[in-house]
Design a protein around this motif. Structure first.
Motif, PDB file in Angstrom:
ATOM      1  N   ALA A 154       0.837  -1.279  -0.001  1.00 60.57           N
ATOM      2  CA  ALA A 154       0.072  -0.203  -0.010  1.00 60.57           C
ATOM      3  C   ALA A 154       0.868   1.157   0.014  1.00 60.57           C
ATOM      4  CB  ALA A 154      -0.952   0.010   1.291  1.00 60.57           C
ATOM      5  N   ILE A 155       1.964   1.342   0.690  1.00 60.52           N
ATOM      6  CA  ILE A 155       2.873   2.414   0.795  1.00 60.52           C
ATOM      7  C   ILE A 155       3.767   2.372  -0.256  1.00 60.52           C
ATOM      8  CG2 ILE A 155       2.287   2.847   3.108  1.00 60.52           C
ATOM      9  CD1 ILE A 155       5.127   1.657   3.946  1.00 60.52           C
ATOM     10  N   HIS A 156       4.064   1.466  -1.204  1.00 59.58           N
ATOM     11  CA  HIS A 156       4.950   1.288  -2.509  1.00 59.58           C
ATOM     12  C   HIS A 156       6.298   1.201  -1.989  1.00 59.58           C
ATOM     13  CE1 HIS A 156       6.539   2.446  -6.230  1.00 59.58           C
ATOM     14  NE2 HIS A 156       5.343   2.044  -6.758  1.00 59.58           N
ATOM     15  N   VAL A 157       6.262   0.083  -1.030  1.00 61.16           N
ATOM     16  CA  VAL A 157       7.751  -0.049  -0.297  1.00 61.16           C
ATOM     17  C   VAL A 157       8.067  -1.837  -0.719  1.00 61.16           C
ATOM     18  CG1 VAL A 157       9.169  -0.282   1.685  1.00 61.16           C
ATOM     19  CG2 VAL A 157       7.823   1.726   1.340  1.00 61.16           C
ATOM     20  N   ASN A 158       9.134  -1.929  -0.975  1.00 59.83           N
ATOM     21  CA  ASN A 158       9.587  -3.306  -1.152  1.00 59.83           C
ATOM     22  C   ASN A 158       8.939  -4.188  -0.019  1.00 59.83           C
ATOM     23  OD1 ASN A 158      11.024  -5.774  -1.623  1.00 59.83           O
ATOM     24  ND2 ASN A 158      12.590  -4.967  -2.733  1.00 59.83           N
ATOM     25  N   PRO A 159       8.170  -4.991  -0.282  1.00 57.50           N
ATOM     26  CA  PRO A 159       7.803  -5.888   0.757  1.00 57.50           C
ATOM     27  C   PRO A 159       8.794  -6.491   1.730  1.00 57.50           C
ATOM     28  CG  PRO A 159       6.405  -6.540  -0.989  1.00 57.50           C
ATOM     29  CD  PRO A 159       7.743  -5.792  -1.665  1.00 57.50           C
TER      30      PRO A 159
END
Length: 603
Positions: A513-518
């Motif tokens: 959702a926050i566009h960060v590499n999981p």
């Protein structure tokens, strides 16, 4: 008061009865699949955190509730309970069974301790290194239960050495019989019984005080001492007591820290790897080799800093005394060396089954490392048409199968040159494997996979991700720190596998959702889930060492708080430095869902 006592006695039954009832308005009022899945998730999570039901039994609830709510068919749920993880676990347990059966673990531990010497500080470091190495391949529970009897023998020898120091010096001066060594033999005999009793208690996670066998073995020694208070009768001085505390804590903490290094080292690592590969099948970056490269520096740094912290907390860190060369050994150091040498002699020369187990152990590790190292082509590239078909579980099963095939005894010749034929017995039997197999963990992990699938099918994970989008305004390092501190706190009162199983399905959608590499959020969270160092009940190794009676709860809290802070700080440093180029953490990967699409599916 009577009513309160009755409620306290039946608290687990009442929790089992009222938890589903009190949460029932959620699916009745909000008639959506997301609410029904959330109801199942809350019920299972509460049962896991409180252990009102056995973990494995609670893990079966999704198989019952998802079909009834119409979220997943029974066949679909059942398929989630056996994954690639279970095959990997089977192969690893075959190796662990053989190591334990043929006492290879004890030989490795004693040899490492003999190499570092008997100075209390270096002795502690030796035990930490040996325990950490063993826990890379064995469960932390097995590691602590196997090493602690040896540590206790050394600890008891340190306790008795100060009382016999004067007699020992007089014996050397007068040239008469060394009664101290005779006492050593009696202590060793006692410790053999003592170790067996304590291992039984440890496996039951008893948190009682000094074990009975220990008290019986002390009768002969106590007769030679003047009448003192209970504490003074057990420890000659506070320093001896603190040495015993450090030796116990170092086993508990290093048994957990060492497991961080390998994918198979802890159940939390295995759960993360399987769930991550299930959610992101196009990502091939999580394997044995890449994980080892990431975590070996983390393990080494945490281990060394924890050793320094424990030394400073209980003994004071005297660099001059620690590195002083040529200093004559004290009575306690001579006694410790005597115990370790005697224990090693009892093992005898290395046996044929130990050699075979050691060879298979190195072969398994080599095949894991070279399957797909990442920086060079591994042996998996020999099968380009079937890329991704062979995994770490394939290696584990190949080696695991050999333990059931290779005979445990070889042919031997008599003086006449005739061969003596023994009955064919493999290195391990199925009954021995069953006794070591953690079936509860296998079922727990299966329940976690079923919950994750249910969250995905019902749309609950997407809904959670959409609601967590505002967190994107926070710095990434702060989100990682908050999530790491939360799981570190929860895992002190809940089991590690249950904690990671609950939080992974929440944090993965958050990262998307926050566009960060999981991986940026999931890796530190997974590692911090193992940091259960504060309480005796936080994890099995803590309970095992606490059962030996040297520690108080406040000792473990003070020491564990420092180790927790060290662990979280080192993991944060690792994720911000060498983990970034290793997994390209600053880039949102192509194998993860597009955030805009995830948010559109949220309700």
């Amino acid at each position: 008061m009577k009513i309160l006592r009755k409620l306290l006695v039946y608290r687990r039954f009442l929790l089992i009865l009222f938890t589903p009832i009190l949460l029932l308005p959620l699916p009745l009022i909000i008639r959506t699949k997301e609410a029904e899945c959330a109801y199942t998730l809350f019920v299972v999570a509460i049962f896991w955190l409180t252990e009102a039901l056995p973990l494995a039994v609670s893990a079966l609830l999704p198989a019952l509730m998802f079909p009834l709510f119409g979220i997943m068919a029974s066949k679909q749920v059942a398929s989630a309970y056996f994954k690639d993880f279970h095959l990997l676990l089977t192969g690893v347990i075959c190796l662990a069974t053989s190591i334990e059966k043929w006492n290879l673990h004890k030989r490795i531990a004693l040899k490492m301790v003999m190499l570092v010497g008997v100075n209390p500080a270096w002795l502690t470091l030796g035990f930490m290194i040996s325990s950490a190495f063993l826990s890379m391949w064995l469960s932390n529970t097995s590691c602590a239960a196997m090493v602690m009897p040896v540590v206790e023998a050394v600890a008891q020898q340190i306790i008795s050495a100060k009382a016999e120091a004067d007699a020992l010096e007089m014996t050397y001066a007068n040239g008469v019989t060394n009664h101290a060594l005779e006492l050593d033999e009696n202590i060793n005999d006692c410790e053999e019984v003592d170790g067996k009793e304590k291992t039984k208690q440890a496996n039951g996670y008893s948190n009682g005080s000094v074990p009975t066998a220990h008290a019986v073995c002390h009768v002969e020694k106590e007769m030679q001492k003047p009448e003192t208070s209970e504490k003074e009768g057990k420890y000659q001085n506070q320093r001896d007591h603190n040495i015993c505390k450090i030796m116990c804590l170092c086993i508990a903490y290093s048994s957990t820290i060492g497991g961080l290094t390998t994918i198979t080292g802890t159940s939390t690592n295995l759960i993360f790897a399987e769930q991550f590969n299930t959610w992101y099948p196009d990502c091939h970056c999580i394997n044995f080799g890449s994980w080892f490269i990431l975590c070996i520096p983390i393990t080494v740094i945490i281990l060394l800093l924890s050793w320094i912290w424990l030394q400073w907390l209980f003994l004071g860190f005297n660099f001059k005394e620690l590195f002083q060369c040529g200093r004559p050994k004290t009575a306690s150091e001579r006694a410790s060396a005597q115990v370790i040498k005697e224990e090693y002699k009892k093992l005898g020369p290395i046996s044929y089954p130990e050699i075979v187990t050691l060879v298979l152990f190195f072969l398994m590790a080599l095949l894991w490392f070279t399957r797909d190292p990442g920086f060079v082509s591994g042996w998996a590239s020999l099968f380009p048409e079937y890329r991704g078909f062979a995994t770490d579980s394939t290696v584990a099963l190949i080696i695991g199968l050999l333990f059931f095939v290779i005979p445990a005894k070889t042919l031997s010749r008599t003086s006449n040159g005739e061969n003596i034929v023994f009955d064919y017995t493999p290195l391990i039997t199925w009954k021995e494997f069953q006794a070591c197999m953690p079936w509860e963990i296998a079922m727990l992990v299966g329940g976690g996979f079923a919950l994750a699938d249910g969250c995905e099918v019902s749309g609950l994970s997407h809904w959670i991700g959409s609601k967590l989008t505002p967190l994107g305004s926070l710095p990434v390092w702060l989100i990682i720190l908050i999530s790491s501190l939360i799981v570190t706190s929860v895992t002190e009162v809940a089991s590690n596998p249950a904690t990671i199983t609950i939080f992974l399905p929440i944090l993965a959608p958050l990262a998307e959702a926050i566009h960060v590499n999981p991986l940026y959020i999931l890796i530190p969270t997974t590692l911090c889930t193992s940091f259960a160092f504060l309480l005796p009940v936080a994890n099995p190794p803590n309970a095992i060492v606490f059962s030996y009676g040297h520690l108080r709860v406040i000792d473990m809290v003070k020491a564990g708080l420092g180790v927790n802070i060290i662990g979280v700080a080192v993991v944060m440093f690792a994720v911000m430095t060498w983990a970034v180029p290793l997994y390209d953490l600053h880039t949102y990967p192509s194998w993860a869902p597009i955030p805009s699409l995830v948010n559109k599916t949220g309700l």
